[in-house]
Motif scaffolding. Structure first.
Motif, PDB file in Angstrom:
ATOM      1  N   GLU A  32       0.815  -1.209   0.000  1.00  0.00           N
ATOM      2  CA  GLU A  32       0.000   0.000   0.000  1.00  0.00           C
ATOM      3  C   GLU A  32       0.850   1.260   0.000  1.00  0.00           C
ATOM      4  O   GLU A  32       1.956   1.275   0.546  1.00  0.00           O
ATOM      5  CB  GLU A  32      -0.908   0.038   1.238  1.00  0.00           C
ATOM      6  CG  GLU A  32      -2.011  -0.983   1.226  1.00  0.00           C
ATOM      7  CD  GLU A  32      -2.978  -0.780   2.390  1.00  0.00           C
ATOM      8  OE1 GLU A  32      -4.085  -1.322   2.315  1.00  0.00           O
ATOM      9  OE2 GLU A  32      -2.619  -0.062   3.353  1.00  0.00           O
ATOM     10  N   HIS A  34       0.440   4.587   1.722  1.00  0.00           N
ATOM     11  CA  HIS A  34      -0.371   5.120   2.822  1.00  0.00           C
ATOM     12  C   HIS A  34      -0.007   6.595   3.025  1.00  0.00           C
ATOM     13  O   HIS A  34       1.132   6.919   3.353  1.00  0.00           O
ATOM     14  CB  HIS A  34      -0.071   4.323   4.098  1.00  0.00           C
ATOM     15  CG  HIS A  34      -1.069   4.544   5.197  1.00  0.00           C
ATOM     16  ND1 HIS A  34      -1.630   3.502   5.903  1.00  0.00           N
ATOM     17  CD2 HIS A  34      -1.603   5.678   5.724  1.00  0.00           C
ATOM     18  CE1 HIS A  34      -2.460   3.983   6.817  1.00  0.00           C
ATOM     19  NE2 HIS A  34      -2.457   5.309   6.728  1.00  0.00           N
ATOM     20  N   HIS A 187       3.894   3.614  -6.486  1.00  0.00           N
ATOM     21  CA  HIS A 187       3.053   2.426  -6.637  1.00  0.00           C
ATOM     22  C   HIS A 187       3.880   1.217  -7.045  1.00  0.00           C
ATOM     23  O   HIS A 187       3.620   0.094  -6.590  1.00  0.00           O
ATOM     24  CB  HIS A 187       1.940   2.693  -7.648  1.00  0.00           C
ATOM     25  CG  HIS A 187       0.672   3.151  -7.006  1.00  0.00           C
ATOM     26  ND1 HIS A 187      -0.326   2.293  -6.616  1.00  0.00           N
ATOM     27  CD2 HIS A 187       0.266   4.384  -6.623  1.00  0.00           C
ATOM     28  CE1 HIS A 187      -1.307   2.969  -6.056  1.00  0.00           C
ATOM     29  NE2 HIS A 187      -0.970   4.252  -6.044  1.00  0.00           N
ATOM     30  N   ARG A 206      -5.270  12.020  -3.841  1.00  0.00           N
ATOM     31  CA  ARG A 206      -6.429  11.362  -4.454  1.00  0.00           C
ATOM     32  C   ARG A 206      -6.011  10.446  -5.600  1.00  0.00           C
ATOM     33  O   ARG A 206      -6.629   9.411  -5.838  1.00  0.00           O
ATOM     34  CB  ARG A 206      -7.418  12.410  -4.960  1.00  0.00           C
ATOM     35  CG  ARG A 206      -8.098  13.215  -3.856  1.00  0.00           C
ATOM     36  CD  ARG A 206      -9.182  14.122  -4.426  1.00  0.00           C
ATOM     37  NE  ARG A 206      -9.724  15.025  -3.414  1.00  0.00           N
ATOM     38  CZ  ARG A 206      -9.350  16.275  -3.242  1.00  0.00           C
ATOM     39  NH1 ARG A 206      -8.423  16.809  -4.046  1.00  0.00           N
ATOM     40  NH2 ARG A 206      -9.877  17.024  -2.301  1.00  0.00           N
ATOM     41  N   SER A 210      -3.456   4.569  -1.467  1.00  0.00           N
ATOM     42  CA  SER A 210      -4.219   3.350  -1.202  1.00  0.00           C
ATOM     43  C   SER A 210      -5.070   3.544   0.053  1.00  0.00           C
ATOM     44  O   SER A 210      -6.239   3.170   0.096  1.00  0.00           O
ATOM     45  CB  SER A 210      -3.284   2.151  -0.999  1.00  0.00           C
ATOM     46  OG  SER A 210      -2.413   1.980  -2.079  1.00  0.00           O
ATOM     47  N   ARG A 211      -4.430   4.090   1.093  1.00  0.00           N
ATOM     48  CA  ARG A 211      -5.120   4.416   2.335  1.00  0.00           C
ATOM     49  C   ARG A 211      -4.632   5.777   2.838  1.00  0.00           C
ATOM     50  O   ARG A 211      -3.552   6.230   2.442  1.00  0.00           O
ATOM     51  CB  ARG A 211      -4.878   3.346   3.416  1.00  0.00           C
ATOM     52  CG  ARG A 211      -5.514   2.000   3.087  1.00  0.00           C
ATOM     53  CD  ARG A 211      -5.371   1.021   4.240  1.00  0.00           C
ATOM     54  NE  ARG A 211      -6.088   1.475   5.429  1.00  0.00           N
ATOM     55  CZ  ARG A 211      -7.408   1.385   5.602  1.00  0.00           C
ATOM     56  NH1 ARG A 211      -8.159   0.856   4.647  1.00  0.00           N
ATOM     57  NH2 ARG A 211      -7.976   1.799   6.705  1.00  0.00           N
ATOM     58  N   GLY A 224      -8.851   5.737   6.482  1.00  0.00           N
ATOM     59  CA  GLY A 224      -9.604   4.886   5.574  1.00  0.00           C
ATOM     60  C   GLY A 224      -9.170   5.081   4.148  1.00  0.00           C
ATOM     61  O   GLY A 224      -8.049   5.519   3.870  1.00  0.00           O
ATOM     62  N   THR A 225     -10.053   4.768   3.217  1.00  0.00           N
ATOM     63  CA  THR A 225      -9.765   4.974   1.808  1.00  0.00           C
ATOM     64  C   THR A 225      -9.868   6.461   1.483  1.00  0.00           C
ATOM     65  O   THR A 225     -10.338   7.264   2.301  1.00  0.00           O
ATOM     66  CB  THR A 225     -10.765   4.198   0.936  1.00  0.00           C
ATOM     67  OG1 THR A 225     -12.079   4.749   1.137  1.00  0.00           O
ATOM     68  CG2 THR A 225     -10.777   2.721   1.294  1.00  0.00           C
ATOM     69  N   VAL A 226      -9.459   6.811   0.280  1.00  0.00           N
ATOM     70  CA  VAL A 226      -9.548   8.210  -0.146  1.00  0.00           C
ATOM     71  C   VAL A 226     -10.995   8.693  -0.092  1.00  0.00           C
ATOM     72  O   VAL A 226     -11.280   9.789   0.426  1.00  0.00           O
ATOM     73  CB  VAL A 226      -8.989   8.378  -1.574  1.00  0.00           C
ATOM     74  CG1 VAL A 226      -9.253   9.794  -2.088  1.00  0.00           C
ATOM     75  CG2 VAL A 226      -7.491   8.081  -1.603  1.00  0.00           C
ATOM     76  N   ASP A 227     -11.932   7.885  -0.586  1.00  0.00           N
ATOM     77  CA  ASP A 227     -13.335   8.290  -0.597  1.00  0.00           C
ATOM     78  C   ASP A 227     -13.879   8.438   0.820  1.00  0.00           C
ATOM     79  O   ASP A 227     -14.625   9.388   1.114  1.00  0.00           O
ATOM     80  CB  ASP A 227     -14.176   7.272  -1.373  1.00  0.00           C
ATOM     81  CG  ASP A 227     -13.929   7.332  -2.875  1.00  0.00           C
ATOM     82  OD1 ASP A 227     -13.411   8.367  -3.345  1.00  0.00           O
ATOM     83  OD2 ASP A 227     -14.250   6.350  -3.566  1.00  0.00           O
ATOM     84  N   GLU A 228     -13.510   7.501   1.700  1.00  0.00           N
ATOM     85  CA  GLU A 228     -13.999   7.564   3.073  1.00  0.00           C
ATOM     86  C   GLU A 228     -13.499   8.816   3.783  1.00  0.00           C
ATOM     87  O   GLU A 228     -14.260   9.505   4.473  1.00  0.00           O
ATOM     88  CB  GLU A 228     -13.564   6.306   3.838  1.00  0.00           C
ATOM     89  CG  GLU A 228     -14.281   5.043   3.401  1.00  0.00           C
ATOM     90  CD  GLU A 228     -13.657   3.783   3.967  1.00  0.00           C
ATOM     91  OE1 GLU A 228     -14.329   2.729   3.909  1.00  0.00           O
ATOM     92  OE2 GLU A 228     -12.500   3.840   4.447  1.00  0.00           O
TER      93      GLU A 228
END
Length: 254
Positions: A32, A34, A187, A206, A210-211, A224-228
């Motif tokens: 990941e 992070h 990555h 964004r 990954s987290r 959390g995730t980018v969206d969260e």
């Protein structure tokens, strides 16, 4: 499921009664990228300093079952934890190849390092290609572009067998193309390692996170995730800024 590479539990850093880091729990997983984000003074760099032994703290940092708190900086580095700083630290009068060769030879004697080498180790050649500097092997590090110096410093961690990389604002001062290349490099590296990135640039986060862990006032605000994280009202209010707050600010400016 990714394997935990580094685990921080209840990390606290205090300076003259002020808690710069306050009860932070953080797990970095291999595989990941992070991101650690948050406003200035949130404790991001101080947390990295604690993990790498530059700052005293309470709590626990473990890697592969080994407790790292209280260990010297070089012992922590030998456990495979590498970090970069906001300004790249390279040997500017040496070539790209020499910088990587020295970083790969931390266990060799000074005499061995000073000897003229006819052939570079395969690991150095492979990393030089991975960071995109194989065409600059004989170029002095001091004349590299800003982004290339950052890639070289990351490469020096890779040839030193770091499997947890803590990168402090690696794209600061980079142009758009360099930022994209850096993101792809991170990555690529994270396929077999844990990568943590201290960053302010939300577009970069964004695109490549990954987290995400958001720090505020020394504590974890959200994770959390980018969206969260992006959808968390607390994060919007404290760091990303809500639409309403932005409209108020724009009106005040006008």
């Amino acid at each position: 499921m990714n394997q935990a590479a580094l685990t921080c539990t209840n990390i606290e850093v205090e300076f003259d009664g002020f808690k710069a880091v306050n009860g932070v729990d953080l797990t970095l997983d291999s595989g990941e990228v992070h991101f650690l984000i948050g406003p200035n003074g949130a404790g991001k760099t101080t947390l990295v300093d604690a993990i790498t032994g530059l700052t005293r703290y309470t709590g626990s940092v473990t890697k592969d079952g080994t407790e790292l708190r209280g260990k010297k900086v070089h012992h922590i580095a030998r456990k495979g934890i590498g970090r970069t700083f906001q300004t790249a630290t390279v040997f500017e009068h040496l070539t790209v190849a020499q910088n990587l060769d020295i970083a790969a030879g931390s266990g060799r004697s000074p005499w061995h390092l000073l000897r003229q080498r006819r052939h570079l180790p395969d690991q150095v050649v492979a990393v030089m290609e991975q960071i995109g500097l194989d065409g600059q092997a004989e170029t002095a590090a001091g004349v590299l572009a800003h982004g290339q110096k950052q890639w070289l410093e990351i490469g020096m961690l890779l040839v030193g067998d770091a499997d947890v990389l803590l990168l402090d604002e690696p794209i600061a001062g980079m142009g758009h193309e360099e930022r994209d290349r850096t993101g792809r490099l991170l990555h690529d590296i994270a396929a077999t390692r844990a990568v943590a990135v201290v960053e302010h640039d939300m577009d970069f986060m964004r695109a490549f996170a990954s987290r995400v862990t958001v720090l505020h006032a020394g504590a974890v605000l959200a994770a959390g995730t980018v969206d969260e994280v992006s959808g968390d009202p607390r994060v919007q209010a404290v760091y990303l800024g809500s639409v309403q707050e932005q409209e108020v600010a724009d009106a005040a400016t006008a």
